[in-house]
Design an enzyme around this catalytic site. Structure first.
Site, PDB file in Angstrom:
ATOM      1  N   GLY A  78      27.399 -16.609 -51.944  1.00 14.92           N
ATOM      2  CA  GLY A  78      26.257 -17.434 -52.090  1.00 14.92           C
ATOM      3  C   GLY A  78      26.527 -18.959 -51.759  1.00 14.92           C
ATOM      4  O   GLY A  78      25.576 -19.749 -52.204  1.00 14.92           O
TER       5      GLY A  78
ATOM      6  N   GLU B 228      32.826 -12.917 -50.958  1.00 12.05           N
ATOM      7  CA  GLU B 228      31.845 -12.462 -49.944  1.00 12.05           C
ATOM      8  C   GLU B 228      31.051 -13.480 -49.392  1.00 12.05           C
ATOM      9  O   GLU B 228      29.703 -13.485 -49.380  1.00 12.05           O
ATOM     10  CB  GLU B 228      31.065 -11.340 -50.661  1.00 12.05           C
ATOM     11  CG  GLU B 228      31.393 -10.103 -51.124  1.00 12.05           C
ATOM     12  CD  GLU B 228      30.380  -9.392 -51.847  1.00 12.05           C
ATOM     13  OE1 GLU B 228      29.328  -9.845 -52.152  1.00 12.05           O
ATOM     14  OE2 GLU B 228      30.651  -8.387 -52.406  1.00 12.05           O
ATOM     15  N   PRO B 229      31.631 -14.557 -48.879  1.00 11.17           N
ATOM     16  CA  PRO B 229      30.895 -15.592 -47.973  1.00 11.17           C
ATOM     17  C   PRO B 229      30.052 -15.120 -46.887  1.00 11.17           C
ATOM     18  O   PRO B 229      30.736 -14.306 -46.099  1.00 11.17           O
ATOM     19  CB  PRO B 229      31.747 -16.691 -47.762  1.00 11.17           C
ATOM     20  CG  PRO B 229      32.975 -15.997 -47.583  1.00 11.17           C
ATOM     21  CD  PRO B 229      32.955 -14.617 -48.735  1.00 11.17           C
ATOM     22  N   GLY B 230      28.999 -15.454 -46.638  1.00 15.38           N
ATOM     23  CA  GLY B 230      27.995 -15.199 -45.325  1.00 15.38           C
ATOM     24  C   GLY B 230      27.778 -16.565 -44.734  1.00 15.38           C
ATOM     25  O   GLY B 230      28.327 -17.162 -43.952  1.00 15.38           O
TER      26      GLY B 230
ATOM     27  N   ARG C 163      13.242 -18.407 -41.199  1.00 14.93           N
ATOM     28  CA  ARG C 163      13.608 -19.042 -42.665  1.00 14.93           C
ATOM     29  C   ARG C 163      12.432 -19.924 -42.969  1.00 14.93           C
ATOM     30  O   ARG C 163      11.997 -20.066 -44.111  1.00 14.93           O
ATOM     31  CB  ARG C 163      14.964 -19.736 -42.387  1.00 14.93           C
ATOM     32  CG  ARG C 163      16.157 -18.614 -42.263  1.00 14.93           C
ATOM     33  CD  ARG C 163      17.612 -19.572 -42.688  1.00 14.93           C
ATOM     34  NE  ARG C 163      17.697 -19.859 -43.918  1.00 14.93           N
ATOM     35  CZ  ARG C 163      17.523 -20.918 -44.560  1.00 14.93           C
ATOM     36  NH1 ARG C 163      17.316 -22.033 -43.497  1.00 14.93           N
ATOM     37  NH2 ARG C 163      17.804 -21.573 -45.834  1.00 14.93           N
TER      38      ARG C 163
ATOM     39  N   TYR D 141      11.038 -18.949 -46.315  1.00 12.90           N
ATOM     40  CA  TYR D 141      11.516 -19.743 -47.438  1.00 12.90           C
ATOM     41  C   TYR D 141      10.977 -21.164 -47.459  1.00 12.90           C
ATOM     42  O   TYR D 141      11.571 -21.845 -48.541  1.00 12.90           O
ATOM     43  CB  TYR D 141      13.023 -19.639 -47.498  1.00 12.90           C
ATOM     44  CG  TYR D 141      13.611 -18.304 -47.394  1.00 12.90           C
ATOM     45  CD1 TYR D 141      13.564 -17.145 -48.189  1.00 12.90           C
ATOM     46  CD2 TYR D 141      14.698 -18.100 -46.332  1.00 12.90           C
ATOM     47  CE1 TYR D 141      14.201 -15.960 -48.351  1.00 12.90           C
ATOM     48  CE2 TYR D 141      15.272 -16.794 -46.292  1.00 12.90           C
ATOM     49  CZ  TYR D 141      15.145 -15.901 -47.026  1.00 12.90           C
ATOM     50  OH  TYR D 141      15.637 -14.614 -47.175  1.00 12.90           O
TER      51      TYR D 141
ATOM     52  N   CYS E  99       0.853 -16.459 -33.189  1.00 11.45           N
ATOM     53  CA  CYS E  99      -0.620 -16.541 -33.914  1.00 11.45           C
ATOM     54  C   CYS E  99      -0.704 -16.509 -35.333  1.00 11.45           C
ATOM     55  O   CYS E  99      -1.049 -15.313 -35.992  1.00 11.45           O
ATOM     56  CB  CYS E  99      -1.489 -15.573 -33.124  1.00 11.45           C
ATOM     57  SG  CYS E  99      -3.183 -15.863 -33.385  1.00 11.45           S
ATOM     58  N   GLU E 100      -0.025 -17.384 -36.042  1.00 11.90           N
ATOM     59  CA  GLU E 100       0.255 -17.269 -37.349  1.00 11.90           C
ATOM     60  C   GLU E 100       0.355 -18.757 -37.817  1.00 11.90           C
ATOM     61  O   GLU E 100       0.910 -19.631 -37.357  1.00 11.90           O
ATOM     62  CB  GLU E 100       1.312 -16.700 -38.043  1.00 11.90           C
ATOM     63  CG  GLU E 100       1.579 -15.215 -37.762  1.00 11.90           C
ATOM     64  CD  GLU E 100       0.723 -14.336 -38.949  1.00 11.90           C
ATOM     65  OE1 GLU E 100       0.459 -14.775 -39.879  1.00 11.90           O
ATOM     66  OE2 GLU E 100       0.479 -13.292 -38.556  1.00 11.90           O
TER      67      GLU E 100
ATOM     68  N   TYR F 194      21.039 -15.923 -41.121  1.00 17.89           N
ATOM     69  CA  TYR F 194      19.815 -15.442 -41.568  1.00 17.89           C
ATOM     70  C   TYR F 194      18.877 -16.169 -40.412  1.00 17.89           C
ATOM     71  O   TYR F 194      17.804 -16.583 -41.080  1.00 17.89           O
ATOM     72  CB  TYR F 194      19.619 -16.128 -42.749  1.00 17.89           C
ATOM     73  CG  TYR F 194      20.495 -15.216 -44.012  1.00 17.89           C
ATOM     74  CD1 TYR F 194      20.595 -13.993 -44.402  1.00 17.89           C
ATOM     75  CD2 TYR F 194      21.476 -16.192 -44.633  1.00 17.89           C
ATOM     76  CE1 TYR F 194      21.351 -13.539 -45.202  1.00 17.89           C
ATOM     77  CE2 TYR F 194      22.573 -15.692 -45.273  1.00 17.89           C
ATOM     78  CZ  TYR F 194      22.570 -14.082 -45.589  1.00 17.89           C
ATOM     79  OH  TYR F 194      23.289 -13.776 -46.630  1.00 17.89           O
TER      80      TYR F 194
END
Length: 426
Positions: free
Chosen positions: A243, A278-280, A317, A321, A348-349, A377
């Site tokens: 995280g 657990e780094p990502g 993202r 977010y 089209c959003e 991500y």
């Protein structure tokens, strides 16, 4: 190796991308185009490994951040294992050369088939998140004549001080179990004779820019480990999750690897088992960018829009977010006036927006733009919405590059579809 803050050159691009001709790369491989810098990934993983050198610790890269095979192979070469959350990620990790013993399987919804596959290949450890999952692993392991090694994912009820959609360690989140429930599992572990329950796991959220929530969660984890140890339950592994946040915009700073390792060492002083991290995002986010071309400028009554050939299906993202990504015009200002744009894609959003009110040098159709901080991500969350084929991905190392995922063709995108002519009765 001392961890360095990501440095931007005078052209606004990170140092790791300075040696490659991005304009020539885009002309040759097309846009949108993901670009990953191998040196930046190596630097991060080596810095973390050296920071952890005084501990019996292993790095388990969170594959969900970026599962590209070339990225996984690079990390495997650097000695990292994998944290996976699906059978597909398990097979990606194995294909990239990560040993099964160096893989941990997390996630709240593991299917019977995924559990069986993980047992078959001999993964190092399951991170268990519910009583139903514990019962399922016992049932499947017993039927196979296997013994599963497992940790309990505790939910320490700590506010990670991050975006609500990437907070995972509060009581209302779906992840893990309470310390009270975990305590009951250890007291009754004889009920699951084919599950070796000898580990603890936590993960409180993603994009953490302060270590204060980590320290708080570690303190609760450590207190529980000591309680279990005093009760006669030997704990062989403590997985402190991941995280750690990264720099997406000016003023943000990634947590320092040495400070992180020091927090772990202080909280778990006296622990004689294996520590896992657990780094990502922290390993790969700043090592990636998206190259995209301006399609047109559109000047409305209230706002000016810069329409790119990348869209929310390529980089979700910002839409998902409200995430910030720095955006740089390749070629710099080039004597152009500054213009304030809403930077958008062609999907089209209304949500297909990368930035609102962003000031850039005026852009013309065909100009090349880089969206930074897109190594995590990003491509891993891509889709073919609006029937847009997936973009290509390349890895650069100095002045050279290699295509690590070719651009999807329309035929490949449509390949699994067929007319409704072969009718059956269930």
């Amino acid at each position: 190796m001392e961890q360095r803050v990501t440095r931007l050159g005078t052209n606004g691009l990170p140092e790791a991308f300075q040696q490659v001709d991005l304009a020539a790369l885009a002309a040759r491989e097309g846009t949108p185009l993901y670009v990953y810098a191998a040196p930046a990934i190596r630097e991060r993983v080596r810095g973390l490994r050296e920071a952890l050198a005084g501990l019996d610790a292993g790095i388990r890269y969170a594959v969900k951040a970026n599962g590209n095979g070339a990225v996984l192979r690079l990390l495997a070469e650097e000695g990292a294992g994998a944290d996976i959350v699906s059978g597909g990620e398990l097979q990606r990790a194995l294909r990239a050369g990560i040993a099964a013993a160096d893989i941990v399987f997390s996630g709240v919804g593991k299917s019977d088939a995924e559990i069986a596959l993980a047992l078959e290949v001999g993964i190092g450890r399951f991170n268990i998140e519910s009583r139903a999952e514990l019962d399922a692993i016992q049932r499947i392991a017993a039927a196979r004549g296997d013994r599963a090694v497992a940790s309990v994912r505790i939910n320490p009820d700590v506010d990670a001080q991050t975006h609500a959609k990437i907070s995972t360690g509060k009581a209302e989140n779906k992840f893990g179990v309470s310390i009270d429930e975990a305590r009951a599992w250890f007291a009754a572990k004889a009920q699951w004779p084919d599950v070796q329950l000898d580990g603890l796991h936590m993960h409180i959220g993603s994009q953490l820019l302060s270590l204060d929530p980590v320290r708080e969660a570690l303190a609760r984890m450590a207190a529980f480990w000591k309680e279990l140890d005093a009760a006669g339950h030997a704990i062989a592994s403590i997985d402190v999750g991941g995280g750690l946040g990264v720099r997406y915009r000016e003023g943000e700073h990634a947590p320092d690897a040495r400070e992180y390792a020091d927090a772990i060492a202080r909280a778990l002083a006296g622990f004689r088992g294996r520590i896992l991290v657990e780094p990502g995002r922290w390993l790969v986010a700043e090592a990636g960018l998206v190259l995209t071309r301006a399609m047109l400028e559109k000047h409305g009554e209230q706002r000016s829009f810069l329409v790119l050939d990348a869209a929310m299906n390529d980089l979700l993202r910002p839409s998902l977010y409200d995430a910030w990504h720095d955006i740089v015009r390749i070629g710099g200002a080039d004597g152009r006036d500054a213009t304030t744009y809403d930077v958008v894609g062609p999907v089209c959003e209304t949500g297909d927006t990368f930035a609102t009110g962003r000031t850039l040098p005026r852009c013309e159709a065909g100009d090349l733009v880089a969206i930074l901080g897109a190594g995590a991500y990003a491509a891993s969350m891509g889709s073919t919405y609006n029937s847009r084929p997936l973009p290509a991905e390349v890895m650069v190392d100095g002045a050279r590059y290699a295509v690590v995922r070719r651009r999807q063709s329309l035929e490949e995108m449509l390949g699994g579809e067929q007319p409704a002519t072969d009718w059956k009765t269930p």
